[in-house]
Design a protein around this motif. Structure first.
Motif, short mmCIF file in Angstrom:
data_model
loop_
_atom_site.label_atom_id
_atom_site.label_comp_id
_atom_site.label_asym_id
_atom_site.label_seq_id
_atom_site.Cartn_x
_atom_site.Cartn_y
_atom_site.Cartn_z
N ASP A 1 0.82 -1.23 0.14
CA ASP A 1 0.08 0.09 -0.06
C ASP A 1 0.82 1.28 0.08
N VAL A 2 2.10 1.05 -0.64
CA VAL A 2 2.95 2.46 -0.27
C VAL A 2 3.08 3.14 -1.95
N THR A 3 2.42 2.39 -2.79
CA THR A 3 2.17 3.32 -4.17
C THR A 3 0.76 2.99 -4.57
N GLN A 4 0.50 3.93 -5.64
CA GLN A 4 -0.98 4.00 -6.23
C GLN A 4 -1.25 2.58 -6.68
N ASN A 5 -0.32 2.31 -7.75
CA ASN A 5 -0.64 0.82 -8.18
C ASN A 5 -0.68 -0.10 -7.57
N GLY A 6 0.33 -0.06 -6.39
CA GLY A 6 0.21 -1.25 -5.44
C GLY A 6 -0.99 -1.27 -4.33
N SER A 7 -1.31 -0.23 -3.90
CA SER A 7 -2.70 -0.10 -3.27
C SER A 7 -3.94 -0.84 -3.86
N ALA A 8 -4.02 -0.31 -5.27
CA ALA A 8 -5.04 -0.70 -6.26
C ALA A 8 -5.02 -2.05 -6.07
N MET A 9 -3.89 -2.78 -6.34
CA MET A 9 -3.77 -4.30 -6.48
C MET A 9 -4.12 -4.66 -4.95
N LEU A 10 -3.85 -4.37 -4.01
CA LEU A 10 -3.91 -4.91 -2.57
C LEU A 10 -5.68 -4.82 -2.51
N ASN A 11 -6.19 -3.82 -2.96
CA ASN A 11 -7.59 -3.48 -2.85
C ASN A 11 -8.36 -4.49 -3.54
N ASP A 12 -7.91 -4.85 -4.73
CA ASP A 12 -8.68 -5.91 -5.63
C ASP A 12 -8.57 -7.09 -4.93
N PHE A 13 -7.40 -7.44 -4.64
CA PHE A 13 -7.07 -8.76 -3.78
C PHE A 13 -7.91 -9.25 -2.90
N TYR A 14 -7.85 -7.87 -1.95
CA TYR A 14 -8.62 -8.17 -0.72
C TYR A 14 -9.99 -8.38 -1.03
N LYS A 15 -10.69 -7.67 -2.04
CA LYS A 15 -11.96 -7.86 -2.22
C LYS A 15 -12.22 -9.36 -2.83
N ALA A 16 -11.28 -9.66 -3.52
CA ALA A 16 -11.61 -10.97 -4.01
C ALA A 16 -11.52 -12.10 -2.67
N THR B 1 -9.87 -21.12 11.17
CA THR B 1 -10.46 -21.88 10.25
C THR B 1 -11.82 -21.37 9.62
N ALA B 2 -12.18 -21.51 8.45
CA ALA B 2 -13.21 -20.82 8.01
C ALA B 2 -13.69 -21.66 6.80
N GLN B 3 -14.96 -21.91 6.36
CA GLN B 3 -15.33 -22.41 5.14
C GLN B 3 -15.28 -21.00 3.92
N ALA B 4 -14.74 -21.53 3.00
CA ALA B 4 -14.61 -20.46 2.05
C ALA B 4 -14.12 -21.25 0.54
N ASN B 5 -14.65 -20.59 -0.57
CA ASN B 5 -14.17 -20.85 -1.95
C ASN B 5 -13.24 -19.76 -2.61
N LEU B 6 -11.95 -20.18 -2.50
CA LEU B 6 -11.01 -19.41 -2.93
C LEU B 6 -10.75 -19.20 -4.27
N LYS B 7 -11.63 -19.70 -4.89
CA LYS B 7 -11.39 -19.38 -6.52
C LYS B 7 -11.35 -17.97 -7.01
N PRO B 8 -12.10 -17.03 -6.49
CA PRO B 8 -11.96 -15.67 -6.56
C PRO B 8 -10.33 -15.22 -6.61
N VAL B 9 -9.90 -15.88 -5.62
CA VAL B 9 -8.22 -15.34 -5.18
C VAL B 9 -7.57 -16.14 -6.17
N TYR B 10 -7.85 -17.41 -6.44
CA TYR B 10 -6.90 -18.04 -7.55
C TYR B 10 -6.87 -17.30 -8.89
N GLN B 11 -8.11 -16.87 -9.28
CA GLN B 11 -8.20 -16.21 -10.57
C GLN B 11 -7.75 -14.83 -10.59
N TYR B 12 -7.61 -14.00 -9.33
CA TYR B 12 -6.96 -12.96 -9.41
C TYR B 12 -5.38 -12.88 -9.16
N ILE B 13 -4.98 -14.28 -8.63
CA ILE B 13 -3.39 -14.28 -8.67
C ILE B 13 -2.89 -14.69 -10.40
#
Length: 208
Positions: free
Chosen positions: A62-77, A187-199
């Protein structure tokens, strides 16, 4: 007259049930309210083995504009991975699954999560926090401050139990370590497919 009243009441009940069903079909539950957005993210697998485990660190922080945008998108996924529609959760008996805190209750022992240096089919994601985060295991009345949270991501398109280990020290981020150790974890129930797709949108990880 009595018959008309009964019909009106019945129609009213049906309408209310229809509205309730619609609401349950639209409202998300099991949201992530426990794991905070990190300040930076590491991602490891076979593609990062030569980078000492620090690949993507220069991009997802979160120290650059592009990096912060990527971090936000990743956390959203990431957050999308936990959510379910209330109606689905009710029928699968997962309405109150939530995120649970745990502790490896074996003296001198810990669990490990692989960095997946031997495969390109899976990823290990590491959240790094500038300020201490706290995990509290209520049933054991134990708490622990951590700066790193980590978990594996696969291509599985289904809800399953995911383990999120946490740690304080960063020594095992060094490339000579092939896994990350933990005693406290979520521990949690989750479907990490959105994270996989973002990566897979990140150039070094994109599969042609």
């Amino acid at each position: 007259m009595k018959k008309k009243i009964i019909i009106s009441v019945s129609l009213g009940i049906v309408a209310l049930l229809a509205i309730a069903t619609l609401i349950l079909a639209l409202v998300p539950v099991n949201k992530n309210t426990v794991i905070a957005k990190p300040n930076s993210i590491y991602i490891t697998n076979q593609n990062t083995k030569e980078f000492g485990g620090h690949c993507a660190y220069d991009n997802i922080q979160d120290v650059t504009q592009n990096g912060s945008a990527m971090l936000n998108d990743f956390y959203k996924a990431f957050n999308e991975s936990f959510e379910q529609k209330a109606l689905v959760a009710m029928f699968t008996n997962q309405s109150n699954s939530g995120i649970k805190a745990n502790y490896v209750d074996v003296a001198g022992s810990s669990e490990k999560i692989s960095k997946n240096y031997d495969t390109t089919e899976k990823f290990t994601v590491i959240f790094q926090y500038n300020e201490n985060q706290t995990i509290y295991v209520e049933e054991k009345d134990l708490s622990f401050e951590y700066n790193y949270l980590f978990f594996e991501v696969t291509n599985a398109d289904e809800r399953q139990e995911v383990t999120f280990g946490v740690m304080k020290d960063n020594y095992s981020l060094d490339g000579s370590y092939t896994s990350l150790s933990y005693k406290y974890y979520f521990t949690a129930q989750a479907n990490l497919k959105p994270v996989y797709q973002y990566i897979n949108t990140i150039s070094i990880f994109s599969q042609k």
